[in-house]
Design an enzyme around this catalytic site. Structure first.
Site, PDB file in Angstrom:
ATOM      1  N   HIS A   1     -67.245 -53.673  25.819  1.00 43.06           N
ATOM      2  CA  HIS A   1     -68.047 -54.382  24.822  1.00 43.06           C
ATOM      3  C   HIS A   1     -69.315 -53.563  24.523  1.00 43.06           C
ATOM      4  O   HIS A   1     -70.003 -53.111  25.448  1.00 43.06           O
ATOM      5  CB  HIS A   1     -68.499 -55.750  25.345  1.00 43.06           C
ATOM      6  CG  HIS A   1     -67.387 -56.735  25.574  1.00 43.06           C
ATOM      7  ND1 HIS A   1     -66.113 -56.580  25.087  1.00 43.06           N
ATOM      8  CD2 HIS A   1     -67.397 -57.926  26.240  1.00 43.06           C
ATOM      9  CE1 HIS A   1     -65.376 -57.621  25.440  1.00 43.06           C
ATOM     10  NE2 HIS A   1     -66.122 -58.449  26.149  1.00 43.06           N
TER      11      HIS A   1
ATOM     12  N   CYS B   1     -68.194 -62.131  30.214  1.00 43.91           N
ATOM     13  CA  CYS B   1     -68.225 -60.654  30.228  1.00 43.91           C
ATOM     14  C   CYS B   1     -69.355 -60.056  29.387  1.00 43.91           C
ATOM     15  O   CYS B   1     -70.029 -59.118  29.817  1.00 43.91           O
ATOM     16  CB  CYS B   1     -66.877 -60.092  29.778  1.00 43.91           C
ATOM     17  SG  CYS B   1     -66.208 -60.893  28.319  1.00 43.91           S
TER      18      CYS B   1
HETATM   19  P1  NAP Z   1     -55.025 -64.119  30.096  1.00 45.48           P
HETATM   20  O1  NAP Z   1     -54.726 -62.671  29.941  1.00 45.48           O
HETATM   21  O2  NAP Z   1     -54.620 -65.048  29.033  1.00 45.48           O
HETATM   22  O3  NAP Z   1     -54.413 -64.628  31.513  1.00 45.48           O
HETATM   23  C1  NAP Z   1     -54.386 -65.987  31.855  1.00 45.48           C
HETATM   24  C2  NAP Z   1     -53.782 -66.151  33.231  1.00 45.48           C
HETATM   25  O4  NAP Z   1     -53.786 -67.544  33.565  1.00 45.48           O
HETATM   26  C3  NAP Z   1     -52.320 -65.696  33.336  1.00 45.48           C
HETATM   27  O5  NAP Z   1     -52.081 -65.223  34.637  1.00 45.48           O
HETATM   28  C4  NAP Z   1     -51.549 -66.993  33.108  1.00 45.48           C
HETATM   29  O6  NAP Z   1     -50.283 -67.014  33.748  1.00 45.48           O
HETATM   30  C5  NAP Z   1     -52.455 -67.978  33.828  1.00 45.48           C
HETATM   31  N1  NAP Z   1     -52.227 -69.328  33.323  1.00 45.48           N
HETATM   32  C6  NAP Z   1     -52.172 -69.728  32.027  1.00 45.48           C
HETATM   33  N2  NAP Z   1     -51.898 -71.047  31.960  1.00 45.48           N
HETATM   34  C7  NAP Z   1     -51.761 -71.468  33.235  1.00 45.48           C
HETATM   35  C8  NAP Z   1     -51.438 -72.719  33.829  1.00 45.48           C
HETATM   36  N3  NAP Z   1     -51.205 -73.820  33.087  1.00 45.48           N
HETATM   37  N4  NAP Z   1     -51.393 -72.813  35.188  1.00 45.48           N
HETATM   38  C9  NAP Z   1     -51.641 -71.721  35.958  1.00 45.48           C
HETATM   39  N5  NAP Z   1     -51.928 -70.492  35.453  1.00 45.48           N
HETATM   40  C10 NAP Z   1     -51.995 -70.383  34.102  1.00 45.48           C
HETATM   41  O7  NAP Z   1     -56.617 -64.342  30.261  1.00 45.48           O
HETATM   42  P2  NAP Z   1     -57.707 -63.349  30.905  1.00 45.48           P
HETATM   43  O8  NAP Z   1     -58.326 -62.523  29.849  1.00 45.48           O
HETATM   44  O9  NAP Z   1     -57.141 -62.698  32.116  1.00 45.48           O
HETATM   45  O10 NAP Z   1     -58.851 -64.377  31.311  1.00 45.48           O
HETATM   46  C11 NAP Z   1     -58.751 -65.178  32.477  1.00 45.48           C
HETATM   47  C12 NAP Z   1     -60.085 -65.909  32.670  1.00 45.48           C
HETATM   48  O11 NAP Z   1     -61.133 -64.946  32.835  1.00 45.48           O
HETATM   49  C13 NAP Z   1     -60.490 -66.775  31.475  1.00 45.48           C
HETATM   50  O12 NAP Z   1     -61.127 -67.943  31.959  1.00 45.48           O
HETATM   51  C14 NAP Z   1     -61.449 -65.884  30.711  1.00 45.48           C
HETATM   52  O13 NAP Z   1     -62.350 -66.626  29.935  1.00 45.48           O
HETATM   53  C15 NAP Z   1     -62.145 -65.165  31.848  1.00 45.48           C
HETATM   54  N6  NAP Z   1     -62.728 -63.860  31.530  1.00 45.48           N
HETATM   55  C16 NAP Z   1     -62.001 -62.913  30.859  1.00 45.48           C
HETATM   56  C17 NAP Z   1     -62.574 -61.659  30.617  1.00 45.48           C
HETATM   57  C18 NAP Z   1     -61.833 -60.570  29.890  1.00 45.48           C
HETATM   58  O14 NAP Z   1     -62.446 -59.510  29.605  1.00 45.48           O
HETATM   59  N7  NAP Z   1     -60.546 -60.735  29.569  1.00 45.48           N
HETATM   60  C19 NAP Z   1     -63.860 -61.378  31.070  1.00 45.48           C
HETATM   61  C20 NAP Z   1     -64.572 -62.360  31.750  1.00 45.48           C
HETATM   62  C21 NAP Z   1     -63.995 -63.590  31.978  1.00 45.48           C
HETATM   63  P3  NAP Z   1     -48.895 -66.810  32.951  1.00 45.48           P
HETATM   64  O15 NAP Z   1     -48.733 -65.333  32.735  1.00 45.48           O
HETATM   65  O16 NAP Z   1     -47.904 -67.361  33.898  1.00 45.48           O
HETATM   66  O17 NAP Z   1     -49.012 -67.573  31.664  1.00 45.48           O
END
Ligand code: NAP
Length: 352
Positions: free
Chosen positions: A245, A153
């Site tokens: 950000h 991001c």
């Molecule tokens: P998050 O809020 O922690 O969400 C993680 C998601 O993955 C939830 O739906 C979770 O499901 C699922 N998950 C976790 N463990 C799992 C497993 N063992 N098997 C299948 N699903 C699983 O994270 P996020 O911020 O959305 O980020 C997601 C991805 O996008 C990451 O790789 C992050 O680096 C990337 N990213 C994030 C941003 C940002 O601004 N947040 C920006 C760019 C990229 P449950 O609810 O069932 O645990």
């Protein structure tokens, strides 16, 4: 488009997954068919599995949808899909996304595959030609589908702001970030760690900014991507902001343009999504503000529906050529919105 593509969202309950759901409501080309997450959520209704933290209400029909496990067999059991959006945690995304990519186009927000040589790392305004890497990827890996990735991001907004400066010859970049809490996912950073505080470390973030920027702004010769040849140094901080950000960017150029020429380069910048009028493309990828104290996350992150990068405080620097501040909405342009725009580009090019 007459037939909408049916999409699955992996990681649908997380910060980025929720933003995908919000932004796909009423999308002209895509409709949500399957929501998948971990086994903690699988089998529940989405409204029960997820703590919805978006500003808009959770659509009732989405709340009623069952959550599937994030594997091919479970997703295929839940519905017929054409495209997969993945917002899985980086450590898990590697094998899971590869399993899906053997069969489907996978648009990944995770870091797992970004730096692989045959995987495009795409910002549609910057390097739409890198999408052709998927043909090499499919041939090499024998996949029917493919993986294409979006950058980290904080890198997306930086790279968008750097692209129009390349005409002046980028030499050295120093960037200091002030990154929002939603960038750490949900529930993310513990409140007692961040209230009354700034955390001057985000694991892996500085390396991602330094490496990914060179690949995105590199050139594709039909076979591989040659990294851009400027130097970049990043320092990343977590601050108490919900979304958006902010980055202080210091740039040394090979040429010596005036500040007016630099501003004109920012404001005139358009790319393929604007030419193709893709549904999620902002009219202006970069918006320049002139107030002495802008951009600010609270006021400016929704510029261009969260898809524009906002630049301000363009000024000379006593050591480097000049400096500026840039702001991007990390879960819109930096995540789900960027992923959707990328998918629109692939569809418009007949690649997905
Ligand atoms: P998050 O809020 O922690 O969400 C993680 C998601 O993955 C939830 O739906 C979770 O499901 C699922 N998950 C976790 N463990 C799992 C497993 N063992 N098997 C299948 N699903 C699983 O994270 P996020 O911020 O959305 O980020 C997601 C991805 O996008 C990451 O790789 C992050 O680096 C990337 N990213 C994030 C941003 C940002 O601004 N947040 C920006 C760019 C990229 P449950 O609810 O069932 O645990």
């Amino acid at each position: 488009m007459s037939n909408k593509r049916k999409v699955a969202i992996l990681g649908a309950t997380g910060a980025v997954g929720q933003r995908f759901i919000q932004l796909l409501q009423g999308h002209p080309w895509f409709e949500i068919e399957v929501l998948a997450a971990s086994e903690r959520s699988a089998g529940k209704k989405y409204g029960e599995a997820c703590n919805w933290v978006m500003e808009t209400n959770l659509p009732p029909e989405i709340a009623e949808m069952p959550v599937a496990n994030a594997d091919v067999a479970s997703v295929e059991k839940a519905g017929d899909v054409d495209i997969v959006f993945s917002s899985l945690p980086g450590d898990l995304a590697g094998p899971v996304e590869a399993e899906f990519a053997a069969l489907y186009p996978v648009f990944s927000k995770a870091s797992a595959h970004r730096m692989e040589k045959d995987v495009p790392l795409v910002i549609p305004e910057i390097n739409p030609d890198h999408t052709d890497l998927i043909k090499i990827q499919q041939k090499q890996r024998g996949w029917k589908g493919f993986i294409t990735t979006d950058p980290n991001c904080s890198t997306i907004q930086l790279a968008i702001s750097l692209k129009p400066l390349m005409q002046f010859g980028l030499n050295q970049i120093i960037v200091n970030t002030m990154q929002a809490l939603s960038g750490a996912g949900y529930p993310g950073v513990a409140s007692l760690d961040i209230i009354d505080n700034v955390v001057p470390f985000i694991s892996g973030e500085e390396e991602k900014m330094e490496q990914e920027s060179l690949k995105i702004l590199g050139s594709f010769n039909g076979k591989s991507v040659q990294n851009a040849d400027f130097q970049i140094s990043a320092s990343c901080n977590r601050v108490q902001v919900k979304d958006g950000h902010l980055e202080s960017v210091f740039v040394k150029l090979n040429e010596d343009p005036s500040l007016d020429e630099i501003e004109a380069a920012f404001t005139k910048f358009k790319g393929e999504p604007q030419k193709l009028k893709l549904p999620s493309a902002p009219v202006n990828p970069i918006v320049v503000r002139h107030e002495k104290n802008r951009p600010q996350p609270r006021f400016d992150r929704d510029t261009g529906c969260g898809m524009s990068v906002v630049v301000g405080r363009i000024r000379k620097d006593p050591i480097m050529s000049f400096k500026y501040i840039c702001l991007g909405h990390n879960t819109v342009r930096g995540a789900a919105g960027g992923g959707i725009l990328s998918a629109e580009l692939y569809v418009a090019k007949g690649l997905a």
